[in-house]
Design an enzyme around this catalytic site. Structure first.
Site, PDB file in Angstrom:
ATOM      1  N   HIS A  64       0.792  -1.176   0.155  1.00  0.00           N
ATOM      2  CA  HIS A  64      -0.065  -0.013  -0.139  1.00  0.00           C
ATOM      3  C   HIS A  64       0.852   1.339   0.111  1.00  0.00           C
ATOM      4  O   HIS A  64       1.116   1.665   1.060  1.00  0.00           O
ATOM      5  CB  HIS A  64      -0.924  -0.025   1.309  1.00  0.00           C
ATOM      6  CG  HIS A  64      -1.928   0.991   1.119  1.00  0.00           C
ATOM      7  ND1 HIS A  64      -3.353   0.787   1.717  1.00  0.00           N
ATOM      8  CD2 HIS A  64      -1.923   2.196   0.584  1.00  0.00           C
ATOM      9  CE1 HIS A  64      -3.870   2.143   1.629  1.00  0.00           C
ATOM     10  NE2 HIS A  64      -3.236   2.652   0.884  1.00  0.00           N
ATOM     11  N   HIS A  66       1.531   5.196  -1.979  1.00  0.00           N
ATOM     12  CA  HIS A  66       1.095   6.241  -3.214  1.00  0.00           C
ATOM     13  C   HIS A  66       2.181   6.853  -3.678  1.00  0.00           C
ATOM     14  O   HIS A  66       2.997   7.581  -2.926  1.00  0.00           O
ATOM     15  CB  HIS A  66       0.085   7.122  -2.354  1.00  0.00           C
ATOM     16  CG  HIS A  66      -1.266   6.714  -1.702  1.00  0.00           C
ATOM     17  ND1 HIS A  66      -2.264   6.603  -2.536  1.00  0.00           N
ATOM     18  CD2 HIS A  66      -1.314   6.163  -0.616  1.00  0.00           C
ATOM     19  CE1 HIS A  66      -3.199   5.990  -1.604  1.00  0.00           C
ATOM     20  NE2 HIS A  66      -2.703   5.909  -0.570  1.00  0.00           N
ATOM     21  N   LEU A  67       2.464   6.702  -5.182  1.00  0.00           N
ATOM     22  CA  LEU A  67       3.501   7.208  -5.794  1.00  0.00           C
ATOM     23  C   LEU A  67       3.446   8.345  -6.253  1.00  0.00           C
ATOM     24  O   LEU A  67       4.204   9.104  -7.031  1.00  0.00           O
ATOM     25  CB  LEU A  67       4.508   6.254  -6.292  1.00  0.00           C
ATOM     26  CG  LEU A  67       4.876   4.806  -5.641  1.00  0.00           C
ATOM     27  CD1 LEU A  67       5.497   3.973  -6.631  1.00  0.00           C
ATOM     28  CD2 LEU A  67       5.830   5.271  -4.473  1.00  0.00           C
ATOM     29  N   ARG A  68       2.203   8.867  -6.565  1.00  0.00           N
ATOM     30  CA  ARG A  68       1.669  10.078  -7.325  1.00  0.00           C
ATOM     31  C   ARG A  68       1.840  10.228  -8.542  1.00  0.00           C
ATOM     32  O   ARG A  68       1.908  11.368  -9.127  1.00  0.00           O
ATOM     33  CB  ARG A  68       2.420  11.493  -6.363  1.00  0.00           C
ATOM     34  CG  ARG A  68       2.008  11.198  -4.658  1.00  0.00           C
ATOM     35  CD  ARG A  68       0.730  11.124  -4.709  1.00  0.00           C
ATOM     36  NE  ARG A  68       0.438  11.421  -3.086  1.00  0.00           N
ATOM     37  CZ  ARG A  68      -0.627  10.925  -2.414  1.00  0.00           C
ATOM     38  NH1 ARG A  68      -1.574  10.186  -2.999  1.00  0.00           N
ATOM     39  NH2 ARG A  68      -0.605  11.250  -0.943  1.00  0.00           N
ATOM     40  N   ASN A  98      -5.012   5.958  -7.154  1.00  0.00           N
ATOM     41  CA  ASN A  98      -5.469   7.367  -7.195  1.00  0.00           C
ATOM     42  C   ASN A  98      -4.437   8.542  -7.744  1.00  0.00           C
ATOM     43  O   ASN A  98      -4.256   9.427  -6.964  1.00  0.00           O
ATOM     44  CB  ASN A  98      -6.101   7.587  -5.428  1.00  0.00           C
ATOM     45  CG  ASN A  98      -4.985   7.715  -4.558  1.00  0.00           C
ATOM     46  OD1 ASN A  98      -3.919   7.069  -4.802  1.00  0.00           O
ATOM     47  ND2 ASN A  98      -5.103   8.403  -3.325  1.00  0.00           N
ATOM     48  N   ASP A 155      -8.880   2.802  -3.294  1.00  0.00           N
ATOM     49  CA  ASP A 155      -8.149   3.509  -2.087  1.00  0.00           C
ATOM     50  C   ASP A 155      -8.179   4.870  -2.218  1.00  0.00           C
ATOM     51  O   ASP A 155      -7.849   5.418  -3.382  1.00  0.00           O
ATOM     52  CB  ASP A 155      -6.838   2.950  -2.109  1.00  0.00           C
ATOM     53  CG  ASP A 155      -6.453   3.440  -0.739  1.00  0.00           C
ATOM     54  OD1 ASP A 155      -7.123   3.420   0.247  1.00  0.00           O
ATOM     55  OD2 ASP A 155      -5.094   4.136  -0.664  1.00  0.00           O
ATOM     56  N   ASP A 314       1.033   2.892   3.571  1.00  0.00           N
ATOM     57  CA  ASP A 314       0.010   3.898   3.317  1.00  0.00           C
ATOM     58  C   ASP A 314       0.795   5.038   3.184  1.00  0.00           C
ATOM     59  O   ASP A 314       0.224   6.254   3.337  1.00  0.00           O
ATOM     60  CB  ASP A 314      -1.235   4.170   4.255  1.00  0.00           C
ATOM     61  CG  ASP A 314      -2.100   4.927   3.467  1.00  0.00           C
ATOM     62  OD1 ASP A 314      -2.143   5.081   2.355  1.00  0.00           O
ATOM     63  OD2 ASP A 314      -3.396   5.243   4.094  1.00  0.00           O
ATOM     64  N   HIS A 318       2.687  14.467   0.470  1.00  0.00           N
ATOM     65  CA  HIS A 318       2.007  15.694   0.106  1.00  0.00           C
ATOM     66  C   HIS A 318       2.927  16.820   0.248  1.00  0.00           C
ATOM     67  O   HIS A 318       3.978  16.613   1.322  1.00  0.00           O
ATOM     68  CB  HIS A 318       0.899  16.174   1.118  1.00  0.00           C
ATOM     69  CG  HIS A 318      -0.247  14.977   0.847  1.00  0.00           C
ATOM     70  ND1 HIS A 318      -0.946  14.949  -0.231  1.00  0.00           N
ATOM     71  CD2 HIS A 318      -0.698  14.170   1.692  1.00  0.00           C
ATOM     72  CE1 HIS A 318      -1.957  14.140  -0.283  1.00  0.00           C
ATOM     73  NE2 HIS A 318      -1.940  13.624   0.959  1.00  0.00           N
TER      74      HIS A 318
HETATM   75  O1  DOR Z   1      -4.392   9.418   4.345  1.00  0.00           O
HETATM   76  C1  DOR Z   1      -4.388   9.018   3.326  1.00  0.00           C
HETATM   77  N1  DOR Z   1      -3.803   9.451   2.196  1.00  0.00           N
HETATM   78  N2  DOR Z   1      -5.668   8.004   3.070  1.00  0.00           N
HETATM   79  C2  DOR Z   1      -6.002   7.688   2.047  1.00  0.00           C
HETATM   80  O2  DOR Z   1      -6.986   7.128   1.962  1.00  0.00           O
HETATM   81  C3  DOR Z   1      -5.407   8.470   0.691  1.00  0.00           C
HETATM   82  C4  DOR Z   1      -4.202   8.886   0.764  1.00  0.00           C
HETATM   83  C5  DOR Z   1      -3.563   9.713  -0.297  1.00  0.00           C
HETATM   84  O3  DOR Z   1      -3.721   9.305  -1.231  1.00  0.00           O
HETATM   85  O4  DOR Z   1      -3.115  10.794   0.166  1.00  0.00           O
HETATM   86 ZN    ZN Z   2      -6.887   4.460   2.212  1.00  0.00          ZN
END
Ligand code: DOR
Ligand code: ZN
Length: 434
Positions: A64, A66-68, A98, A155, A314, A318
């Site tokens: 899990h 997120h690599l953006r 996402n 997600d 996760d 940001h």
């Molecule tokens: O904290 C989170 N950040 N929860 C999520 O479900 C998405 C993720 C994100 O993509 O920043």
């Molecule tokens: Zn999530």
């Protein structure tokens, strides 16, 4: 030619039930031999790593992250996110869909997995379960599976509608992969920015009730039952970032019942509670939110007693300007790839006695099985030469300013960590040296 010999380390490989001193020979990206210390000889050209005092384990696997990329490369790229992964001891990561645009077609999946993106560890992806992650129409599971999907998820959002989740579980069962659910009943969480409780009350923020998570987990488990009965299929539900005692209890019961449920827990949910939000600290804002201390303790119990299948970060980068806003406006998420092992070793192993072999299971062998990564998650001969070598006793302090990630949004800047990664090796290549 590019052989690597790893000598005198303590090999911990739960899948082959080894926890002992062993020497390893890596050749052509694979584990060529695992032998008693001092017995691997005659490899004149081999590069030698003295692993005396180090743990040698299968490389960590994160299901899990997120690599953006595509679309938000000011936060992270596949190259920077996977560099952070390598620094954290990870050799495989699973990217969430996402992105902008949402990863929901084979061509987008191909683009993401292309070597040109510059991933420094093995990259896998879970495409969206529904078109645009809008929760309405299923994506083409069969075509996406052929293109390499290791599971399906929306997600960031849940698959909310019963009939859509039911169809997703059936299609995923046919494709022999899990549906990974972000369990949040968004009908209960609109406008909420942290956990519902005394802390939210004190700060004057609207809070997400625990029911928002638990209800979706319970609904999904009921769908598994119905599908097994009515369709003769055995769907696999993977519950992402479980944060509440009630949800973990639902998973525990479903496992006892024999349903195919797995779940992950994020390091921040066993390391911190809602108090960390403090004075509106946006680095303690994520979804699901930090919960009550009693929930945190139940996450640890679940990791100790086997209810939790794996630790997943996760990792959600940001940019500083996004986190530097009023609490309610700041985006959810924190980085996590470089702090997961250090937190797990300190909080679970040292403070709570979690055996190292169970820790390796939670961070490597078990995640490899959840998403069926053939040839990974073990160091038995013939497997990929994906390894992490770490000093389990080294104490250090995390400094976010030297993170490999493009972003700095972590509540663990300045936090004590236990266990230092010395080498990360992916398919026989040294991708990080600490
Ligand atoms: O904290 C989170 N950040 N929860 C999520 O479900 C998405 C993720 C994100 O993509 O920043
Ligand atoms: Zn999530």
């Amino acid at each position: 030619m590019n052989d690597i010999l790893i000598l005198n380390g303590r090999l911990i490989d739960p899948l082959s039930r080894v926890d002992a001193l062993r020497d390893l020979l890596l050749r052509d990206g694979r584990v060529a031999a695992v032998e008693m210390p001092g017995t691997l000889k005659g490899q004149e050209s081999a590069q030698t790593i003295d692993a005396k005092g180090l743990i040698v384990a299968p490389g960590l696997i994160d299901v899990h992250v997120h690599l953006r990329e595509p679309g938000q490369t000011y936060k992270e790229t596949i190259a920077t996110g996977t560099a952070a992964a390598a620094a954290g001891g990870y050799t495989s990561v699973v990217a969430m869909p996402n992105t902008l645009p949402v990863n929901d077609t084979p061509s987008k999946l191909d683009w993401m997995l292309d070597a040109q993106r510059g991933s420094v560890v093995k990259l896998f992806a879970m495409p969206a379960a529904t078109v645009g992650s809008m929760g309405e129409t299923l994506t083409d599971f069969e075509a996406l599976r052929k293109a390499g999907a290791v599971g399906f998820t929306d997600d960031g959002k849940p698959v909310l509608e019963d009939h859509v989740m039911r169809a997703a579980l059936i299609a995923a069962a046919r494709a022999e992969v899990p549906v990974s659910q972000h369990a949040e009943d968004t009908r209960l969480t609109g406008g909420c920015s942290m956990n519902a409780g005394p802390m939210a009350f004190r700060l004057g923020l609207r809070g997400m009730p625990i029911e928002a998570e638990a209800r979706i987990v319970e609904r999904d488990i009921q769908l598994l039952r119905e599908i097994e009965r009515a369709e003769g299929l055995r769907p696999h539900l993977h519950v992402q970032h479980v944060s509440t005692a009630r949800a973990i209890e639902a998973v525990r019961k479903a496992k006892r019942e024999g349903l195919h449920v797995t779940c992950e827990i994020a390091p921040h949910h066993f390391a911190l509670n809602e108090e960390a939000v403090g004075d509106y600290d946006t680095h303690a804002k994520m979804n699901p939110p930090l919960r009550a201390e009693s929930d945190r303790l139940q996450m640890i119990e679940a990791l100790l007693d086997g209810t939790a299948d794996c630790i997943a970060t996760d990792h959600a980068p940001h940019a500083p300007f996004e986190k530097r806003q009023e609490f309610e406006r700041a985006p959810n998420g924190i980085t996590g790839l470089e702090t997961a092992l250090g937190l797990a070793l300190r909080i679970l192993h040292r403070d709570r006695g979690l055996p190292l072999s169970r820790l390796v299971e939670l961070m490597s062998s078990s995640p490899s099985q959840i998403v069926s990564l053939a040839g990974r998650g073990s160091l038995a001969a013939g497997h990929y030469a994906d390894l992490v070598l770490f000093d389990a006793g080294a104490e250090w302090v995390f400094d976010a300013t030297i993170s490999r990630s493009k972003s700095r949004n972590t509540p663990f800047d300045g936090s004590p960590m236990l266990g230092k990664v010395r080498y990360t090796i992916c398919e026989g290549h040294i991708v990080y040296r600490g």
